[in-house]
Design a protein around this motif. Structure first.
Motif, PDB file in Angstrom:
ATOM      1  N   GLY A   1      -0.313   1.878  11.141  1.00 19.14           N
ATOM      2  CA  GLY A   1       0.154   0.695  10.425  1.00 19.14           C
ATOM      3  C   GLY A   1      -0.750   0.264   9.301  1.00 19.14           C
ATOM      4  O   GLY A   1      -0.732  -0.905   8.899  1.00 19.14           O
ATOM      5  N   GLU A   2      -1.521   1.207   8.741  1.00 18.89           N
ATOM      6  CA  GLU A   2      -2.499   0.869   7.710  1.00 18.89           C
ATOM      7  C   GLU A   2      -1.967   1.014   6.292  1.00 18.89           C
ATOM      8  O   GLU A   2      -2.646   0.654   5.334  1.00 18.89           O
ATOM      9  CB  GLU A   2      -3.736   1.752   7.873  1.00 18.89           C
ATOM     10  CG  GLU A   2      -4.453   1.553   9.199  1.00 18.89           C
ATOM     11  CD  GLU A   2      -5.565   2.555   9.451  1.00 18.89           C
ATOM     12  OE1 GLU A   2      -6.281   2.392  10.446  1.00 18.89           O
ATOM     13  OE2 GLU A   2      -5.707   3.498   8.637  1.00 18.89           O
ATOM     14  N   VAL A   3      -0.765   1.564   6.143  1.00 20.68           N
ATOM     15  CA  VAL A   3      -0.196   1.780   4.810  1.00 20.68           C
ATOM     16  C   VAL A   3       1.303   1.547   4.905  1.00 20.68           C
ATOM     17  O   VAL A   3       1.937   1.868   5.912  1.00 20.68           O
ATOM     18  CB  VAL A   3      -0.538   3.199   4.297  1.00 20.68           C
ATOM     19  CG1 VAL A   3       0.066   4.256   5.182  1.00 20.68           C
ATOM     20  CG2 VAL A   3      -0.120   3.388   2.855  1.00 20.68           C
ATOM     21  N   ASP A   4       1.884   0.947   3.864  1.00 17.21           N
ATOM     22  CA  ASP A   4       3.287   0.525   3.930  1.00 17.21           C
ATOM     23  C   ASP A   4       4.261   1.677   3.709  1.00 17.21           C
ATOM     24  O   ASP A   4       5.284   1.767   4.390  1.00 17.21           O
ATOM     25  CB  ASP A   4       3.543  -0.572   2.885  1.00 17.21           C
ATOM     26  CG  ASP A   4       2.718  -1.808   3.157  1.00 17.21           C
ATOM     27  OD1 ASP A   4       2.982  -2.471   4.166  1.00 17.21           O
ATOM     28  OD2 ASP A   4       1.800  -2.108   2.358  1.00 17.21           O
ATOM     29  N   LEU A   5       3.984   2.522   2.744  1.00 15.27           N
ATOM     30  CA  LEU A   5       4.830   3.680   2.466  1.00 15.27           C
ATOM     31  C   LEU A   5       3.933   4.865   2.191  1.00 15.27           C
ATOM     32  O   LEU A   5       2.856   4.716   1.595  1.00 15.27           O
ATOM     33  CB  LEU A   5       5.746   3.459   1.249  1.00 15.27           C
ATOM     34  CG  LEU A   5       6.704   2.280   1.249  1.00 15.27           C
ATOM     35  CD1 LEU A   5       6.070   1.083   0.541  1.00 15.27           C
ATOM     36  CD2 LEU A   5       8.008   2.647   0.536  1.00 15.27           C
ATOM     37  N   ILE A   6       4.377   6.050   2.604  1.00  9.34           N
ATOM     38  CA  ILE A   6       3.634   7.261   2.272  1.00  9.34           C
ATOM     39  C   ILE A   6       4.603   8.344   1.830  1.00  9.34           C
ATOM     40  O   ILE A   6       5.742   8.406   2.284  1.00  9.34           O
ATOM     41  CB  ILE A   6       2.775   7.783   3.444  1.00  9.34           C
ATOM     42  CG1 ILE A   6       3.645   8.152   4.653  1.00  9.34           C
ATOM     43  CG2 ILE A   6       1.694   6.786   3.823  1.00  9.34           C
ATOM     44  CD1 ILE A   6       2.881   8.888   5.752  1.00  9.34           C
ATOM     45  N   LEU A   7       4.122   9.176   0.926  1.00  9.87           N
ATOM     46  CA  LEU A   7       4.778  10.438   0.605  1.00  9.87           C
ATOM     47  C   LEU A   7       3.939  11.548   1.218  1.00  9.87           C
ATOM     48  O   LEU A   7       2.703  11.471   1.226  1.00  9.87           O
ATOM     49  CB  LEU A   7       4.889  10.636  -0.903  1.00  9.87           C
ATOM     50  CG  LEU A   7       5.762   9.655  -1.677  1.00  9.87           C
ATOM     51  CD1 LEU A   7       5.780  10.003  -3.151  1.00  9.87           C
ATOM     52  CD2 LEU A   7       7.161   9.630  -1.121  1.00  9.87           C
TER      53      LEU A   7
ATOM     54  N   LYS B   1       0.845  -1.188   0.000  1.00  9.25           N
ATOM     55  CA  LYS B   1       0.000   0.000   0.000  1.00  9.25           C
ATOM     56  C   LYS B   1       0.885   1.244   0.000  1.00  9.25           C
ATOM     57  O   LYS B   1       1.706   1.431   0.899  1.00  9.25           O
ATOM     58  CB  LYS B   1      -0.905   0.012   1.224  1.00  9.25           C
ATOM     59  CG  LYS B   1      -1.883  -1.161   1.275  1.00  9.25           C
ATOM     60  CD  LYS B   1      -2.697  -1.142   2.558  1.00  9.25           C
ATOM     61  CE  LYS B   1      -3.604  -2.354   2.646  1.00  9.25           C
ATOM     62  NZ  LYS B   1      -4.350  -2.383   3.938  1.00  9.25           N
ATOM     63  N   LEU B   2       0.708   2.073  -1.011  1.00 10.81           N
ATOM     64  CA  LEU B   2       1.473   3.312  -1.169  1.00 10.81           C
ATOM     65  C   LEU B   2       0.517   4.490  -1.102  1.00 10.81           C
ATOM     66  O   LEU B   2      -0.403   4.605  -1.910  1.00 10.81           O
ATOM     67  CB  LEU B   2       2.214   3.309  -2.506  1.00 10.81           C
ATOM     68  CG  LEU B   2       2.914   4.603  -2.915  1.00 10.81           C
ATOM     69  CD1 LEU B   2       4.022   4.963  -1.927  1.00 10.81           C
ATOM     70  CD2 LEU B   2       3.466   4.504  -4.338  1.00 10.81           C
TER      71      LEU B   2
END
Length: 292
Positions: A141-147, A96-97
């Motif tokens: 902890g709901e998304v693996d990577l974020i910008l 998830k990004l």
């Protein structure tokens, strides 16, 4: 006797073209600069043509290099597809990004394309949401990577690039000359409070012409010259331009594009983070971000 081209040298050649130089390409390939230069030299010798014009301050392709580039991309794509299809069986699942709406372009399509080629069995779920919401999701902890787009960078984050924050309006627009100044913002826009404070500090009277939950409503109003807005350099919505206000509007603080990774030890997450870093660092992939 038929001759074979060196795929490793072709990969270095493509990387130099994309990165705009040997040094950046070496970093993308995790090789030394001398190793990349040697591969390019061997490739030119094998073809008996000059592929790079080294007379200018920046490396450019010769006509022969431009002709080779398309073939090289095709050959490497076929090579990578074969290897991935026959050998890349260990990584499956979903990544998830999260990316704010206004910075999906110009970099994220290239990121997704490269990751799909390297991890064909992985599914990427692209989540478009405002920075504040993405930070909350990341904390849970709901998304693996974020910008994110932020003035600073939080714990565990990495600054990818700092960009100017610009006043934007319609092409040939005059909304910025009106009094009070009509502004358009989403209610959850990360830039909203800082921009309104800058207007207040400069004593500029303003009114909220559009106060919406949706980015496209703001973009429509701005492109119709009903209001002004702000945007990071290189990330302007369609039919809008930076406002040449000559100092009549307040200067805005530059903002960071930051990267946060939930599980840095996870190999697909590592690979995605590396691809994102490389794409933001490659001037050929994001020239409007990285040029003055």
């Amino acid at each position: 006797m038929a001759r074979n081209l060196d795929l490793t040298a072709l990969r270095s050649f493509v990387a130099v073209s994309d990165a705009g130089g040997v040094t950046r390409a070496a970093g993308m390939l995790n090789l030394t600069q001398s190793a990349v230069s040697m591969q390019l030299k061997r490739l030119e010798e094998s073809l008996d043509v000059a592929l790079l014009d080294r007379t200018a301050r920046t490396i450019a392709l010769t006509p022969a290099g431009e002709q080779l580039l398309g073939y090289a991309r095709s050959m490497l794509k076929t090579n990578d597809e074969i290897l991935n299809r026959l050998t890349a069986t260990e990584f499956e699942g979903e990544l998830k990004l999260g990316v704010p709406h206004d910075i999906i372009y110009p970099v994220i399509p290239a990121v997704l394309k490269r990751f799909a080629a390297e991890f064909p069995r992985m599914q990427v779920r692209l989540i478009s949401a405002p920075t504040r919401k993405l930070l909350v999701m990341h904390g849970r902890g709901e998304v693996d990577l974020i910008l994110t787009t932020e003035e600073t960078c939080g714990p565990g984050g990495q600054v990818l690039i700092e960009l100017p924050l610009l006043w934007i309006g319609a092409e040939d627009g005059v909304a910025w000359r009106r009094q009070p100044l009509p502004v358009a913002f989403c209610k959850n826009c990360i830039f909203r409070s800082g921009v309104l404070q800058a207007l207040n500090d400069d004593g500029i009277d303003w009114q909220m012409a559009v106060d919406s939950d949706h980015d496209n409503a703001v973009e429509a109003a701005v492109s119709a010259d009903l209001a002004v807005h702000v945007s990071l350099k290189g990330c302007l919505p369609p039919h809008t331009v930076p406002i040449d206000h000559g100092g009549l509007l307040p200067a805005l603080k530059p903002q960071n594009i930051n990267l946060y990774v939930l599980k840095p030890e996870d190999q697909p997450s590592q690979a995605m983070a590396q691809i994102i870093q490389q794409c933001y660092d490659a001037p050929r992939l994001a020239p409007q971000l990285l040029t003055a």
